[in-house]
Design a protein around this motif. Structure first.
Motif, PDB file in Angstrom:
ATOM      1  N   LEU A 166       0.825  -1.200   0.000  1.00  0.00           N
ATOM      2  CA  LEU A 166       0.000   0.000   0.000  1.00  0.00           C
ATOM      3  C   LEU A 166       0.864   1.257   0.000  1.00  0.00           C
ATOM      4  O   LEU A 166       0.611   2.211  -0.751  1.00  0.00           O
ATOM      5  CB  LEU A 166      -0.924  -0.006   1.220  1.00  0.00           C
ATOM      6  CG  LEU A 166      -1.836   1.207   1.394  1.00  0.00           C
ATOM      7  CD1 LEU A 166      -2.771   1.366   0.202  1.00  0.00           C
ATOM      8  CD2 LEU A 166      -2.630   1.087   2.689  1.00  0.00           C
ATOM      9  N   ARG A 183      -7.650   0.037   4.350  1.00  0.00           N
ATOM     10  CA  ARG A 183      -7.321  -0.489   3.028  1.00  0.00           C
ATOM     11  C   ARG A 183      -6.760  -1.922   3.084  1.00  0.00           C
ATOM     12  O   ARG A 183      -6.843  -2.656   2.103  1.00  0.00           O
ATOM     13  CB  ARG A 183      -6.299   0.428   2.346  1.00  0.00           C
ATOM     14  CG  ARG A 183      -6.799   1.849   2.125  1.00  0.00           C
ATOM     15  CD  ARG A 183      -7.554   2.008   0.849  1.00  0.00           C
ATOM     16  NE  ARG A 183      -6.686   1.853  -0.297  1.00  0.00           N
ATOM     17  CZ  ARG A 183      -5.900   2.812  -0.781  1.00  0.00           C
ATOM     18  NH1 ARG A 183      -5.873   4.010  -0.201  1.00  0.00           N
ATOM     19  NH2 ARG A 183      -5.154   2.598  -1.846  1.00  0.00           N
ATOM     20  N   ILE A 184      -6.178  -2.326   4.227  1.00  0.00           N
ATOM     21  CA  ILE A 184      -5.592  -3.671   4.310  1.00  0.00           C
ATOM     22  C   ILE A 184      -6.419  -4.607   5.182  1.00  0.00           C
ATOM     23  O   ILE A 184      -6.061  -5.772   5.349  1.00  0.00           O
ATOM     24  CB  ILE A 184      -4.147  -3.632   4.851  1.00  0.00           C
ATOM     25  CG1 ILE A 184      -4.132  -3.224   6.331  1.00  0.00           C
ATOM     26  CG2 ILE A 184      -3.274  -2.704   4.020  1.00  0.00           C
ATOM     27  CD1 ILE A 184      -2.765  -3.369   6.987  1.00  0.00           C
TER      28      ILE A 184
END
Length: 229
Positions: A166, A183-184
């Motif tokens: 990322l 996001r992860i």
């Protein structure tokens, strides 16, 4: 007209009209959305270079929307001026916070500066195949969970690989802690707000052992930024 496209997410028609007129006068391509839900519909069709985001929106609020913008540079426009609000939004992914009422010339200068910074990040060569992300001499294999710098290689954990991937995709741009976690989260449910700092520290040390360069910079009050050198 320049090549930049901006999305204004603002339910106040007068404010939105003023912004659109000023931006189009400067040559920007402008799209409008009047709610957070409408903004998501717009983003499904096209990705702007920047979002100007009001917080008090009908339906999906600006605070909720900002975590769904996928790393698009976002300037928050809000009447809330307290420091805690600003820090919270910066951690969630905003690149700037402008308090209403604002001077349009200052906002235009901030927009130009952040677009220039984002363009500089894009100019840094980041290539990505199905499994490999590469920037400069650094290559991350997301399937093997290894990172290579020159002829040296080290192994990463699943969480470390997700974080590094990322950050590498956003080279030169700070990402907020909440943005990283959001996001992860699908791939690394073990990573929490408490453990994120330790995971990042582990990645920093492993990269530093390969070329003696600290590639991950801690941005006080915001999060982390990946740099080639």
């Amino acid at each position: 007209m320049n090549d930049y496209s901006l999305l204004i997410v603002e339910d106040d028609i007068n404010v939105g009209n003023m912004l659109q007129e000023a931006l189009e006068f400067e040559g920007y391509n402008v799209t409008r959305a009047y709610s957070g839900t409408e903004a998501l519909m717009v983003l499904e069709k096209s990705k702007p270079d920047m979002v100007l985001l009001d917080l008090m929106l009908p339906g999906l609020s600006g605070q909720e929307l900002i975590t769904k913008l996928g790393g698009i540079p976002t300037i928050v426009l809000s009447a809330r001026s307290d420091l805690d609000s600003k820090i919270e939004l910066l951690k969630k992914g905003a690149c700037d916070y402008v308090t209403k009422p604002f001077v349009i010339s200052e906002l235009l200068a901030r927009i130009e500066a952040h677009l220039r910074l984002a363009s500089a990040g894009k100019d840094t060569s980041v290539t990505e195949s199905e499994d490999v992300i590469k920037t400069g001499d650094i290559a991350l294999d997301t399937s093997l969970m290894t990172v290579t710098i020159g002829d040296k290689e080290t192994n990463l954990t699943r969480t470390e690989a997700a974080i590094l991937g990322l950050l590498m995709r956003n080279v030169g741009r700070p990402l907020g802690r909440n943005t990283i976690l959001d996001r992860i989260s699908e791939d690394t449910p073990d990573c929490t707000e408490r453990s994120l700092k330790q995971h990042v520290s582990n990645v920093r040390k492993k990269l530093q052992q390969l070329d003696n360069i600290d590639h991950i910079e801690a941005i006080y009050g915001i999060g982390f930024q990946f740099n080639e050198s």
